[in-house]
Design an enzyme around this catalytic site. Sequence first.
Site, PDB file in Angstrom:
ATOM      1  CB  CYS B  47      -0.703  -0.227   0.750  1.00  0.00           C
ATOM      2  SG  CYS B  47      -1.676  -1.645   1.996  1.00  0.00           S
ATOM      3  CG  ASP B 285      -4.089  -8.941  -0.347  1.00  0.00           C
ATOM      4  OD1 ASP B 285      -4.777  -9.246   0.686  1.00  0.00           O
ATOM      5  OD2 ASP B 285      -2.988  -8.103  -1.162  1.00  0.00           O
ATOM      6  NE  ARG B 448     -30.704  16.294  13.034  1.00  0.00           N
ATOM      7  CZ  ARG B 448     -30.161  16.646  13.328  1.00  0.00           C
ATOM      8  NH1 ARG B 448     -29.236  17.081  14.208  1.00  0.00           N
ATOM      9  NH2 ARG B 448     -30.591  17.515  12.954  1.00  0.00           N
TER      10      ARG B 448
END
Lengths: 454, 454
Positions: B47, B285, B448
């Site tokens: 990464c 992976d 909400r």
Amino acid sequence: MQRVLIVGADAAGMSAAHQMLRTAGGTGRELAVTVIDRGQHTSYSACGIPYWISGEVDSGDDLVARTAEEHRDAGIEMRLGTEAVAADLAARELTLADGEVLEFDELVVATGAEALIPEWALDASGELLPGVGPVKTLNDGAAWLDRFEEAGSGSHVVIVGAGYIGVEVAEAALRRGVGVTVVTRGHGLASLEPALQERVSLAMCDAGAEVVLEAEVTGLDVVDGRVAGVRWTGGEREADLVVLAAGVRPATGFLAGSGVPLGPRGHLRPDPHGRVCEHVWAAGDCCEVRRRLDDSWVFRPLGTHANKHGRALGDSLAGGSLAFGGVTDTSVTRFAACEEYLEIARTGLSLAEANAAGFDPVAVTTEGSTASGYMPDADPISLWVLADRPTRRLLGVQVIGGRGAGKRIDAAAAVLWHGGTVDDLAWMDLAYAPPFATAWDVLQVAARRVAERL
Amino acid sequence: MQRVLIVGADAAGMSAAHQMLRTAGGTGRELAVTVIDRGQHTSYSACGIPYWISGEVDSGDDLVARTAEEHRDAGIEMRLGTEAVAADLAARELTLADGEVLEFDELVVATGAEALIPEWALDASGELLPGVGPVKTLNDGAAWLDRFEEAGSGSHVVIVGAGYIGVEVAEAALRRGVGVTVVTRGHGLASLEPALQERVSLAMCDAGAEVVLEAEVTGLDVVDGRVAGVRWTGGEREADLVVLAAGVRPATGFLAGSGVPLGPRGHLRPDPHGRVCEHVWAAGDCCEVRRRLDDSWVFRPLGTHANKHGRALGDSLAGGSLAFGGVTDTSVTRFAACEEYLEIARTGLSLAEANAAGFDPVAVTTEGSTASGYMPDADPISLWVLADRPTRRLLGVQVIGGRGAGKRIDAAAAVLWHGGTVDDLAWMDLAYAPPFATAWDVLQVAARRVAERL
């Protein structure tokens, strides 16, 4: 038409007012909503005042989320500069300072909290000494801007109290080039464990502040009617300004003898819908809130609770069913001045609170990184994680570190909200990419280390 | 003495190796652990490669968490440059490229994934054309540094694929002063809803990149054996370099005919302890993982899952009980180049996935602020929240915004982990202070708004 009288025009009161009108639109309740407040400002962010003092926020007006005019436009009667001095629950009457008596069907108490003012801060006539004051209202903020302006950048301020307000005002003063001494009764930043407190104190010292721990202010030196110094147990120093940041208390004095039940320290204790007793409701900083972890009442005067509880109250009063589910005792702040930058956050119980609640707590402090170590933005972060040995339940997390440290507490707060275990925190699926975290997020490394010790 | 043979020396394999030795220390199991890997590098952060290419990370060595020597010091036999080409589960044998046959009692498959290489990327002899390559291994990263160096800052790269790797490599190339075209079959960034995808595309365009959506690359123009251009359905352009970032597949070819059960796309499907079948384990992976929300198998080749599942596997193999509880499909990245800065994160199901799983989903997109609006650091943030109408269960959250937006996803991921509702997310106790949030955190405003529509 039900007459609803709301005392207090800030977060809790105005959230309640707007929500009850919205809900009433659906339930068909007819409500006449009147809000009174002794001040002239409505719906402002008291939490933002330190950033106004520091100069980060340009104007006090920026801190006002909604003006009185905007509230009036929504159909709410606003009576500002109006102080309630007494109430009579049996008669359903509220008495104002000018003697006027208002009748109500439902009373909403949202008066918030007021700063504790020690005797030594007052002159012979009971007025605050020049150069001395709290940081609570917009008027306080304006007064502090004037005081810092007048005193100039070579001056010195003593901040009494090392809670979040104390730390935030220290940041503001240092950014203005004012010398800072923080004096606290405690061992460091009030709401952290000793393992982390020291880092806050060190950062403040590195930024040029003086931090005096375990000391009680005993008095001021006053020369020509102005502050010239501060004395405390074990020391003293010259000072031009004194910030009173040693706590607040609920502004419920007007309820004495009213028949409204008050808690042992003058707090109201509303249920999740905001109900205190028949015809009386309350929310916000005049209340204690229910802490989910140990089912105890705690006093946490924070805007986010006031907004939530106020909304639940407004909805319930108008026939809805929204409920405020209590708190997990989450909070965050930062200390950022003179090259120092620390984010500080906590959620859940302290070790002492966990012991008092009958848990068998285990705590571990873990050092880590806010991002993958090879990334240029990676900053140190320290986490303290507390769990209950027999049940493995997560009890609390505290964190101190660089950018990205503070809001990490939210994932832990979510686990606490759900009553999850330290294993949940360790194994759940948190977001990973090198600029944001290590492959095991440091929060999960810290949780795992506790899990391994249970 | 049990002979454990681990194929793959990266996150999953080495996490498993170390954990099984730690656990064996407690359970008394006697394990001889051998790790083979066809490459020369161990335990590196794939990464991190885009950030090495961009110049943010100085050296490929910085991406290596632990070297082979460090693993050997822990008592693990490391055989690098050794490729497994076949396995026989019945005979418990693994065959290497040089013909050597290794016997095992337990086989751990942790071979990871390999980049998909389209036919058009290869020359007549099946080799990658000069200037063309994937971004998967440390060797790939080194090759890209060389290619960018050689091509210089006036050159142009076409990136095929707009997943996280595509976006991250676009950032890296732009930071190096290289022109960028991103070509994708999709409508935008692969893992986001349309409501948010467009903001990523716009930010990339504002940073000077060209973004080509819904296009399939059909071939390259090759001049003197080098890439000179890229052709796609509906267009073409000159280019010096081509990044292959259109996906990966599990590196499980050597298991064909071995007797080890593989999923429909060549993936392994281990249980929470890493067990695939008797004597065979897998993590990382090369596997699919279990998604908790819809109990489906998904392919999410991410380092954080590999680390977690590898650790659970190692512990379980050595007699422990650690389990990997699956994923909630959380991920984060950023796009930061040429004055543009966006954090991008998601957790949970997409609308299409929620429909496919039989939910009755409701989604709302909300615009807000990463901090209180009056603070100078406040940045725009957009949130997409998905919930199930009858049960009110939270199903997914996606977020795009400025600094502090990305890791906000973790609180939502925690709610998903616990199977909580959109009301839990809306009302829980998240950290509030003006530099970090609005009084209702934008995540809670967004929740909400969905709750009000159920």
